[in-house]
Structures are given as C-alpha cells and as structure tokens.
Design a protein around this motif. Sequence first.
Motif, PDB file in Angstrom:
ATOM      1  N   CYS A 209       0.926  -1.208  -0.027  1.00  0.00           N
ATOM      2  CA  CYS A 209      -0.137  -0.028   0.019  1.00  0.00           C
ATOM      3  C   CYS A 209       1.062   1.355  -0.056  1.00  0.00           C
ATOM      4  CB  CYS A 209      -0.899  -0.001   1.227  1.00  0.00           C
ATOM      5  SG  CYS A 209      -1.971   1.293   1.201  1.00  0.00           S
ATOM      6  N   ARG A 210       1.142   1.848  -1.042  1.00  0.00           N
ATOM      7  CA  ARG A 210       1.899   3.255  -1.170  1.00  0.00           C
ATOM      8  C   ARG A 210       1.594   3.700  -2.501  1.00  0.00           C
ATOM      9  NH1 ARG A 210       5.559   2.273  -5.154  1.00  0.00           N
ATOM     10  NH2 ARG A 210       6.603   0.120  -5.293  1.00  0.00           N
ATOM     11  N   GLY A 211       2.121   5.122  -2.389  1.00  0.00           N
ATOM     12  CA  GLY A 211       1.823   5.958  -3.730  1.00  0.00           C
ATOM     13  C   GLY A 211       3.109   5.525  -4.701  1.00  0.00           C
ATOM     14  N   GLN A 212       2.779   5.923  -5.888  1.00  0.00           N
ATOM     15  CA  GLN A 212       3.440   5.739  -7.037  1.00  0.00           C
ATOM     16  C   GLN A 212       5.183   5.978  -6.655  1.00  0.00           C
ATOM     17  OE1 GLN A 212       2.069   7.441 -10.302  1.00  0.00           O
ATOM     18  NE2 GLN A 212       0.839   5.618 -11.164  1.00  0.00           N
ATOM     19  N   ASN A 213       5.925   5.362  -7.152  1.00  0.00           N
ATOM     20  CA  ASN A 213       7.575   5.674  -6.820  1.00  0.00           C
ATOM     21  C   ASN A 213       7.705   5.979  -5.422  1.00  0.00           C
ATOM     22  OD1 ASN A 213       7.838   5.242  -9.486  1.00  0.00           O
ATOM     23  ND2 ASN A 213       7.780   7.450 -10.169  1.00  0.00           N
ATOM     24  N   GLY A 275      16.096   3.185 -17.915  1.00  0.00           N
ATOM     25  CA  GLY A 275      15.697   4.172 -18.977  1.00  0.00           C
ATOM     26  C   GLY A 275      14.302   4.628 -18.875  1.00  0.00           C
ATOM     27  N   SER A 276      13.621   4.210 -18.162  1.00  0.00           N
ATOM     28  CA  SER A 276      12.052   4.847 -17.918  1.00  0.00           C
ATOM     29  C   SER A 276      12.304   6.108 -17.061  1.00  0.00           C
ATOM     30  CB  SER A 276      10.959   4.039 -17.255  1.00  0.00           C
ATOM     31  OG  SER A 276      10.903   3.005 -18.097  1.00  0.00           O
ATOM     32  N   ASP A 277      12.866   5.968 -15.788  1.00  0.00           N
ATOM     33  CA  ASP A 277      13.098   7.051 -14.909  1.00  0.00           C
ATOM     34  C   ASP A 277      13.890   6.239 -13.804  1.00  0.00           C
ATOM     35  OD1 ASP A 277      11.426   5.744 -13.029  1.00  0.00           O
ATOM     36  OD2 ASP A 277       9.595   6.607 -13.823  1.00  0.00           O
ATOM     37  N   LEU A 284      12.049  -4.459 -13.638  1.00  0.00           N
ATOM     38  CA  LEU A 284      10.894  -4.438 -14.537  1.00  0.00           C
ATOM     39  C   LEU A 284       9.585  -3.963 -13.373  1.00  0.00           C
ATOM     40  CD1 LEU A 284      11.667  -6.801 -17.075  1.00  0.00           C
ATOM     41  CD2 LEU A 284      11.876  -4.473 -17.343  1.00  0.00           C
ATOM     42  N   HIS A 285       8.945  -3.091 -13.740  1.00  0.00           N
ATOM     43  CA  HIS A 285       7.626  -2.817 -13.237  1.00  0.00           C
ATOM     44  C   HIS A 285       6.543  -3.102 -14.194  1.00  0.00           C
ATOM     45  CE1 HIS A 285       4.099  -1.005 -10.877  1.00  0.00           C
ATOM     46  NE2 HIS A 285       3.895  -0.871 -12.242  1.00  0.00           N
ATOM     47  N   LEU A 286       5.695  -4.375 -13.744  1.00  0.00           N
ATOM     48  CA  LEU A 286       4.749  -4.642 -14.742  1.00  0.00           C
ATOM     49  C   LEU A 286       3.414  -4.533 -13.939  1.00  0.00           C
ATOM     50  CD1 LEU A 286       6.614  -8.179 -15.348  1.00  0.00           C
ATOM     51  CD2 LEU A 286       6.791  -6.048 -16.722  1.00  0.00           C
ATOM     52  N   ASP A 287       2.453  -3.916 -14.734  1.00  0.00           N
ATOM     53  CA  ASP A 287       1.194  -3.800 -13.976  1.00  0.00           C
ATOM     54  C   ASP A 287       0.149  -3.729 -14.911  1.00  0.00           C
ATOM     55  OD1 ASP A 287       0.034  -1.126 -14.470  1.00  0.00           O
ATOM     56  OD2 ASP A 287       1.550  -0.167 -13.162  1.00  0.00           O
ATOM     57  N   GLU A 288      -1.186  -3.790 -14.556  1.00  0.00           N
ATOM     58  CA  GLU A 288      -2.586  -3.828 -15.224  1.00  0.00           C
ATOM     59  C   GLU A 288      -3.249  -2.787 -15.004  1.00  0.00           C
ATOM     60  OE1 GLU A 288      -2.871  -5.789 -17.550  1.00  0.00           O
ATOM     61  OE2 GLU A 288      -1.916  -7.893 -17.363  1.00  0.00           O
ATOM     62  N   ARG A 289      -2.756  -1.660 -14.801  1.00  0.00           N
ATOM     63  CA  ARG A 289      -3.575  -0.430 -14.717  1.00  0.00           C
ATOM     64  C   ARG A 289      -4.434  -0.148 -15.782  1.00  0.00           C
ATOM     65  NH1 ARG A 289      -3.626   4.164 -11.486  1.00  0.00           N
ATOM     66  NH2 ARG A 289      -1.266   3.751 -10.556  1.00  0.00           N
ATOM     67  N   GLN A 290      -5.849  -0.026 -15.474  1.00  0.00           N
ATOM     68  CA  GLN A 290      -6.635   0.475 -16.401  1.00  0.00           C
ATOM     69  C   GLN A 290      -6.441   1.645 -16.988  1.00  0.00           C
ATOM     70  OE1 GLN A 290      -8.945  -1.730 -17.704  1.00  0.00           O
ATOM     71  NE2 GLN A 290      -9.146  -3.476 -16.091  1.00  0.00           N
ATOM     72  N   ARG A 291      -6.417   1.912 -18.251  1.00  0.00           N
ATOM     73  CA  ARG A 291      -6.394   3.530 -18.824  1.00  0.00           C
ATOM     74  C   ARG A 291      -7.765   3.653 -19.819  1.00  0.00           C
ATOM     75  NH1 ARG A 291      -1.060   1.963 -18.362  1.00  0.00           N
ATOM     76  NH2 ARG A 291       0.170   3.238 -17.014  1.00  0.00           N
TER      77      ARG A 291
END
Length: 299
Positions: A209-213, A275-277, A284-291
């Motif tokens: 449970c945390r905010g992004q980054n 290279g992303s940030d 590797l961060h992998l997720d299924e965020r709905q956009r």
Amino acid sequence: MLHPSLAFEKGVPSDATAIPMPPPAPPPRPVDLPGVAPAASTGETPRPPERPAELSRSAPAGPDAARPAQTVKEDGKAGPSDEAAKAGETVKPTASGEIPVPPPRPADLSGSPLAVTVAPLDDSACRARLERLGARFEALPAISNGQCGAARPLKLTALADEIALTPPATLVCETAEALARWTTEAQVAATRDLGQPLKSLSIGTSYECRGQNHDPDAKLSEHSFANGVDVMAFGFAGRATISVMPATEGTPEATFLTAVRGRACDFFRTVLGPGSDAAHANHLHLDERQRNAGHRLCQ
Ligand SMILES: [Zn+2]
C-alpha cells in the motif's frame, strides 16, 4: 429585423412562416401492445410519485431560469439544509422554496475515484487458466487497508517448469495470469538467447500500500491493489543470475533482457524499467492499470 423568437416573446407579430410549428402527432398506440408489467408484490401498475406542491410553481423567468436556487454560502460550504441530509433525513424543499444542494463529497473519497481498481468478484475462470498454465498458487484472504486492497488476492509461488518466485508474489488473478504467460515467453528467450532454462524470478514488490514511486503524495501505485509486480532478476540452473539493469549492448544478457522486456508489453498494460526513470533503474515494473481507451504505458 428582430429574430423570430425574440419577436414572438415580445408579442410582436411576425411573419407567420417564421413561427415554429409543433411536430405532427404520433401514430395511435397499437391495441395489441402489452401493457406495463404490474409490480410483482402488489399486482398494481407502478406510478411515479405525485409532484410535491412546493415544486408546482412555474419556473422563474429571466437569465437565471435554468439555475436552481442554492443554499451554498459564498465560502463554498454547505448551508443549514445540508445538515439534515447528512443526518439521513429525507430532503425536502424548504418553506422558502429553496432547493437544497447535495451534501459535500466526504473527505475520504476525495482521492481520484479512478484509482480504485475493483477486482472481479468471480475470478474462477482466471484461476482455472492459471492452473492450466502450470502455476502454483493459493487463495489469500481479502486485503482491505484504507484505499488499498484486493478482494481476491493470490499467493503465487511458482510458474510453469518449476520456475520459483522468490519470494512468492501477492497478486490478483489477472496480474498473476499475465506474469505466468509472460514467463512462458521469457523461458523461450532464455533457451534461445542464453542456452539455459529459467529457474526463478526474483520478485521485489508485489502487494504494497503506497503511492507511485514511494511518493506518499502521488496517485496510489498499482502495487496497492495487488495489481503490479516488480521483477528484479532472472535465475538459471547453470549460469549466473541476470539482474535487471542496463546491460552492455550486444551481450547475450542484453539480448535476453531486451527480448523479455519487449514481450512484457504484450501481457501488461504498464511496463517500466531501466531508462524509464530513476525509480525503475534496477527492475521491471509490470502492472495492469486500466487506462482510458485501453492505452498502455510501455517504455
Ligand atoms: Zn513497481
């Protein structure tokens, strides 16, 4: 010349052809059309409630005609009539005819409503697919922690070909299935690019449970919904572990890492890595965020 509607409003007769005519009457109702179904309990045809007498006066004319009277004070806070609404009482127009405004949005809902990912209540079809993919997992109790949580999380311990997850990952089924399918592709790449079968995935964060980054002010990370997983390294039986990091171009390690990262975009809606940030330089961060409109973030 005045616009016809203005002329009409002011009572000035205008050219008869300019006056809009009502549309033609609709055809008569067919006699064989079934009526409205009666309510199951009473057998009576339901009718809308009577219009309250307080609302029967005609709408006020003038520039504010479309705007209902409000009881919001100038400081933006709700007026006294909202106290009644908060207390759960039926909201009625006040004696003065003012229409009460709805209560303010509760503070604990003021975060982005889109951040809440609702896992499907029935994921049995997904679990059956996950089993057929050779994954090993067990159901965990629902997680509920403020705005974080997952209704039906799984503890995923291994994938096909006895590929271990170290440590096991806590993921909802959809994300676990994506990880299982992607790892099948990673196994193909390992055999092709390294001549070595994959034996393990080193997992960083799965549920947390945390905010992004790790920014507490940022939007909640998909990790907060057991919907994201960080892969730190790939383990093999007969060669050194390959950590996720910028690899020297042209080496088998770089070829393998580029291949598996590229394939991840076929299974996950978000793929971030070196290279992303700066926050994703070593995994590797992998997720299924709905956009909206099914957009993906694949970097
Ligand atoms: Zn992550």
